[in-house]
Design an enzyme around this catalytic site. Structure first.
Site, PDB file in Angstrom:
ATOM      1  N   ASN A   1     -24.178   2.596  33.287  1.00 42.43           N
ATOM      2  CA  ASN A   1     -25.452   1.885  33.223  1.00 42.43           C
ATOM      3  C   ASN A   1     -25.648   1.083  34.496  1.00 42.43           C
ATOM      4  O   ASN A   1     -24.688   0.695  35.160  1.00 42.43           O
ATOM      5  CB  ASN A   1     -25.546   0.980  31.982  1.00 42.43           C
ATOM      6  CG  ASN A   1     -24.207   0.485  31.507  1.00 42.43           C
ATOM      7  OD1 ASN A   1     -23.658  -0.472  32.046  1.00 42.43           O
ATOM      8  ND2 ASN A   1     -23.640   1.148  30.510  1.00 42.43           N
TER       9      ASN A   1
ATOM     10  N   GLU B   1     -24.990  -1.388  26.672  1.00 45.05           N
ATOM     11  CA  GLU B   1     -24.073  -2.370  27.240  1.00 45.05           C
ATOM     12  C   GLU B   1     -24.784  -3.399  28.110  1.00 45.05           C
ATOM     13  O   GLU B   1     -24.182  -4.016  28.995  1.00 45.05           O
ATOM     14  CB  GLU B   1     -22.981  -1.643  28.035  1.00 45.05           C
ATOM     15  CG  GLU B   1     -22.081  -0.819  27.124  1.00 45.05           C
ATOM     16  CD  GLU B   1     -20.928  -0.164  27.858  1.00 45.05           C
ATOM     17  OE1 GLU B   1     -20.880  -0.259  29.085  1.00 45.05           O
ATOM     18  OE2 GLU B   1     -20.086   0.436  27.185  1.00 45.05           O
TER      19      GLU B   1
ATOM     20  N   HIS C   1     -17.486   4.908  35.427  1.00 43.72           N
ATOM     21  CA  HIS C   1     -16.117   5.284  35.085  1.00 43.72           C
ATOM     22  C   HIS C   1     -15.509   6.149  36.193  1.00 43.72           C
ATOM     23  O   HIS C   1     -15.125   7.298  35.945  1.00 43.72           O
ATOM     24  CB  HIS C   1     -16.087   6.058  33.755  1.00 43.72           C
ATOM     25  CG  HIS C   1     -16.774   5.376  32.630  1.00 43.72           C
ATOM     26  ND1 HIS C   1     -17.364   6.048  31.580  1.00 43.72           N
ATOM     27  CD2 HIS C   1     -16.990   4.055  32.381  1.00 43.72           C
ATOM     28  CE1 HIS C   1     -17.900   5.183  30.733  1.00 43.72           C
ATOM     29  NE2 HIS C   1     -17.695   3.966  31.205  1.00 43.72           N
TER      30      HIS C   1
END
Length: 264
Positions: free
Chosen positions: A30, A76, A97
């Site tokens: 995000n 998130e 990630h």
């Protein structure tokens, strides 16, 4: 300041970049940008970051309430808002990630050894925030203790978070984390990282100050060089100045070679 539409385009471009680099898969990750005292643009939930369009970006307030947009904001967003509430200097946040850096986070190994001059100058170190369940209040609480001194944080068993003056600045820091992680992993496979001594770290911190690099930095206290020096004093004495210079030169060559490969 850029127009809201331009910022939406920039968010989409950074989304494409983190997707193309393999920093995210599927609908992971995000991105957000603060555009006012109480307005934040954020990526939507359930959408691949590699295929977003400006109209998909959602606007929320600092409490996470949707102001505009047809889609739901990132699940998130709480973590991003925690950053904005505590760091008025931060205008953008990227969560991704990146595989090697995330592997360090999964293994519980922080990227905090003073081995690369560029990282010492820009980020200083990258600590690990304790694990928190995604999309809950646990993650904002986990990163809170690091916001005063760090612009980049690994998230235990989860990924990485970077903060910047704009969305590209935050993205470049995410690139730097992964680059650092790759070099650290390779060095460990070759026998271990050789940290720079305290005096060299201090010189690099002085360079940072002269360059006027923005953002937060843990300073010398976050690098761990002093602890390494005192723990292995005998070994340090065996290393000649000429050998130390060769080590620094070798590391620099590897960094430059890696950067050159990434630009092809």
């Amino acid at each position: 300041m850029a127009s809201e539409y331009q910022i939406r385009q920039d968010i989409c471009e950074v989304g494409r970049r983190i997707y193309a680099k393999g920093f995210v898969a599927s609908n992971d990750g995000n991105i957000s940008v603060r555009i006012g005292d109480n307005e934040v643009l954020t990526t939507p939930t359930g959408v691949s970051k590699g295929f977003m369009t400006p109209d998909m970006i959602v606007k929320v307030d600092l409490e996470g309430r949707k102001i505009a947009g047809n889609l739901k904001p990132s699940s998130e967003i709480k973590m991003h808002l925690e950053v904005y509430r505590h760091r008025p200097d931060v205008r953008a946040v990227v969560h991704a990630h990146p595989p090697v850096a995330t592997a360090f986070a999964v293994a519980g190994i922080p990227l905090d050894k003073p081995v690369l001059p560029e990282i010492i100058i820009t980020l200083g170190a990258v600590p690990i925030a304790r694990y928190g369940t995604p999309s809950t209040e646990e993650l904002p609480q986990a990163i809170r203790e690091y916001l005063d001194k760090y612009d980049a944080v690994l998230l235990e068993n989860h990924g990485a978070l970077t903060m910047g003056t704009d969305v590209y600045n935050a993205f470049y820091k995410m690139e730097s984390i992964e680059h650092f992680a790759k070099i650290s992993l390779a060095a460990r496979q070759l026998g271990g990282e050789r940290v720079l001594p305290c005096e060299e770290v201090e010189k690099l911190l002085q360079i940072r100050e002269k360059l006027g690099v923005s953002g937060r930095h843990p300073g010398c206290s976050g690098c761990g060089a002093c602890a390494v020096a005192s723990a292995g004093q005998d070994r340090q004495l065996e290393v000649k100045d000429s050998e130390l210079q060769e080590i620094i030169a070798a590391v620099t060559r590897r960094v430059l070679a890696s950067l050159g490969e990434g630009q092809k």
